[in-house]
Design a protein around this motif. Structure first.
Motif, mmCIF file in Angstrom:
data_model
loop_
_atom_site.group_PDB
_atom_site.id
_atom_site.type_symbol
_atom_site.label_atom_id
_atom_site.label_comp_id
_atom_site.label_asym_id
_atom_site.label_seq_id
_atom_site.Cartn_x
_atom_site.Cartn_y
_atom_site.Cartn_z
ATOM 1 N N ASN A 12 41.770 11.569 23.166
ATOM 2 C CA ASN A 12 42.619 11.172 24.284
ATOM 3 C C ASN A 12 44.053 11.502 23.885
ATOM 4 O OD1 ASN A 12 40.415 10.169 25.691
ATOM 5 N ND2 ASN A 12 40.606 8.167 24.738
ATOM 6 N N VAL A 13 44.698 12.362 24.649
ATOM 7 C CA VAL A 13 46.090 12.722 24.398
ATOM 8 C C VAL A 13 46.956 11.753 25.205
ATOM 9 C CG1 VAL A 13 47.864 14.517 24.635
ATOM 10 C CG2 VAL A 13 45.520 15.146 23.998
ATOM 11 N N PRO A 14 47.845 11.016 24.537
ATOM 12 C CA PRO A 14 48.663 10.042 25.265
ATOM 13 C C PRO A 14 49.754 10.718 26.090
ATOM 14 C CG PRO A 14 49.362 10.139 22.999
ATOM 15 C CD PRO A 14 48.157 11.041 23.111
ATOM 16 N N GLN A 15 50.437 9.940 26.867
ATOM 17 C CA GLN A 15 51.611 10.424 27.602
ATOM 18 C C GLN A 15 52.609 10.950 26.571
ATOM 19 O OE1 GLN A 15 53.051 7.819 30.718
ATOM 20 N NE2 GLN A 15 55.138 8.176 30.017
ATOM 21 N N CYS A 16 53.126 12.160 26.794
ATOM 22 C CA CYS A 16 54.046 12.784 25.843
ATOM 23 C C CYS A 16 55.318 13.213 26.566
ATOM 24 C CB CYS A 16 53.413 14.020 25.213
ATOM 25 S SG CYS A 16 51.969 13.679 24.182
ATOM 26 N N PRO A 17 56.476 13.021 25.926
ATOM 27 C CA PRO A 17 57.729 13.424 26.573
ATOM 28 C C PRO A 17 57.834 14.946 26.694
ATOM 29 C CG PRO A 17 58.135 12.745 24.312
ATOM 30 C CD PRO A 17 56.696 12.465 24.596
ATOM 31 N N ARG A 18 58.419 15.385 27.809
ATOM 32 C CA ARG A 18 58.670 16.817 27.989
ATOM 33 C C ARG A 18 59.767 17.252 27.041
ATOM 34 N NH1 ARG A 18 56.307 19.208 32.305
ATOM 35 N NH2 ARG A 18 55.319 17.810 33.781
ATOM 36 N N GLU A 19 59.697 18.521 26.614
ATOM 37 C CA GLU A 19 60.658 19.056 25.664
ATOM 38 C C GLU A 19 62.081 19.038 26.199
ATOM 39 O OE1 GLU A 19 57.782 20.299 26.573
ATOM 40 O OE2 GLU A 19 56.778 21.332 24.927
ATOM 41 N N ASP A 20 62.238 19.154 27.525
ATOM 42 C CA ASP A 20 63.581 19.181 28.120
ATOM 43 C C ASP A 20 64.131 17.775 28.367
ATOM 44 O OD1 ASP A 20 62.143 18.303 30.342
ATOM 45 O OD2 ASP A 20 62.510 20.116 31.522
ATOM 46 N N GLY A 21 63.351 16.742 28.021
ATOM 47 C CA GLY A 21 63.807 15.363 28.185
ATOM 48 C C GLY A 21 63.693 14.834 29.599
ATOM 49 N N LYS A 22 63.136 15.616 30.503
ATOM 50 C CA LYS A 22 63.029 15.222 31.910
ATOM 51 C C LYS A 22 61.603 14.803 32.235
ATOM 52 C CE LYS A 22 66.748 18.329 33.178
ATOM 53 N NZ LYS A 22 67.141 19.550 33.873
ATOM 54 N N GLY A 23 61.294 13.570 31.926
ATOM 55 C CA GLY A 23 59.977 13.045 32.264
ATOM 56 C C GLY A 23 58.965 13.208 31.150
ATOM 57 N N ASP A 24 57.712 13.019 31.528
ATOM 58 C CA ASP A 24 56.615 13.043 30.565
ATOM 59 C C ASP A 24 55.468 13.883 31.093
ATOM 60 O OD1 ASP A 24 57.639 11.088 28.638
ATOM 61 O OD2 ASP A 24 57.388 9.637 30.268
ATOM 62 N N TYR A 25 54.649 14.346 30.146
ATOM 63 C CA TYR A 25 53.359 14.922 30.493
ATOM 64 C C TYR A 25 52.393 13.747 30.583
ATOM 65 C CZ TYR A 25 55.229 19.448 28.981
ATOM 66 O OH TYR A 25 55.972 20.585 28.854
ATOM 67 N N GLY A 26 51.544 13.746 31.564
ATOM 68 C CA GLY A 26 50.600 12.650 31.735
ATOM 69 C C GLY A 26 49.557 12.615 30.630
ATOM 70 N N ALA A 27 49.023 11.429 30.399
ATOM 71 C CA ALA A 27 47.955 11.261 29.414
ATOM 72 C C ALA A 27 46.713 12.004 29.891
ATOM 73 C CB ALA A 27 47.655 9.780 29.226
ATOM 74 N N ARG A 28 45.916 12.477 28.946
ATOM 75 C CA ARG A 28 44.674 13.175 29.264
ATOM 76 C C ARG A 28 43.568 12.639 28.375
ATOM 77 N NH1 ARG A 28 45.666 18.737 27.565
ATOM 78 N NH2 ARG A 28 47.238 17.793 26.253
ATOM 79 N N SER A 29 42.393 12.504 28.921
ATOM 80 C CA SER A 29 41.263 12.046 28.112
ATOM 81 C C SER A 29 40.257 13.175 27.971
ATOM 82 C CB SER A 29 40.605 10.819 28.747
ATOM 83 O OG SER A 29 40.121 11.147 30.028
ATOM 84 N N GLY A 30 39.482 13.098 26.894
ATOM 85 C CA GLY A 30 38.419 14.075 26.672
ATOM 86 C C GLY A 30 38.909 15.502 26.566
ATOM 87 N N THR A 31 39.932 15.740 25.761
ATOM 88 C CA THR A 31 40.495 17.085 25.626
ATOM 89 C C THR A 31 40.566 17.470 24.152
ATOM 90 O OG1 THR A 31 42.328 18.483 26.378
ATOM 91 C CG2 THR A 31 42.908 16.336 25.557
ATOM 92 N N PRO A 32 40.403 18.757 23.813
ATOM 93 C CA PRO A 32 40.504 19.163 22.409
ATOM 94 C C PRO A 32 41.900 18.864 21.857
ATOM 95 C CG PRO A 32 39.512 20.917 23.706
ATOM 96 C CD PRO A 32 40.036 19.893 24.672
#
Length: 167
Positions: free
Chosen positions: A82-102
């Motif tokens: 499960n990949v948690p919510q991660c901040p975007r590199e540009d500091g503008k928001g986050d990438y959503g969490a994802r489950s069941g991913t390599p």
């Protein structure tokens, strides 16, 4: 150190990192964890290869409390996590969490901070230090130590890159 290696070092911040450089080697007190990541990225190298950026090598290194030994654990690149919510590199928001991913998709999603957050979530450990080496870096390190012999039991040809090794 080889100038080709040391002149291409870039720094970045991990999530929750405090200002300033990390402590000098040996100055850190107590045990700690660090994550070593190897990427297949060939971005800005002029080399043929995939356009993606995958963390194909993930080594969690734990240095003991008395700093007399270390243990390294390799986390398989295809481990489903499960990949948690991660901040975007540009500091503008986050990438959503994802489950069941390599796990090896975390670097391409949110850079090294996302790989660290993913491994912290997976292991329950705090990882205050991390580093990534790209495909170019692996080549430079190999050259700096005099090369790495490769032996194959049959002819090997990679159609994508055009690389061939004789038997």
């Amino acid at each position: 150190a080889d100038a080709a290696i040391t002149t291409k070092i870039k720094t970045g911040k991990l999530v929750g990192e405090t200002e300033g450089p990390p402590p000098a080697l040996g100055a850190y007190e107590g045990g700690f964890n660090t994550l070593l990541v190897g990427s297949d990225s060939r971005k800005d190298t002029g080399e043929k290869g995939p356009d993606s950026e995958l963390n194909d090598v993930n080594i969690l290194l734990h240095v003991s409390q008395d700093q007399t030994n270390a243990v390294a654990v390799s986390i398989p690149r295809d481990l489903i996590v499960n990949v948690p919510q991660c901040p975007r590199e540009d500091g503008k928001g986050d990438y959503g969490a994802r489950s069941g991913t390599p796990i090896n998709t975390a670097l391409g999603t949110g850079g090294l901070p996302c790989v660290v957050l993913t491994v912290e979530k997976l292991t329950g450990l705090s990882i205050p230090f991390a580093g990534v080496i790209t495909f170019d870096g692996v080549t430079a390190v190999s050259t700096a130590v005099g090369g790495v012999p490769v032996c194959v039991n049959g002819r090997f040809h990679d159609h994508f890159t055009g690389f061939t090794l004789p038997a």
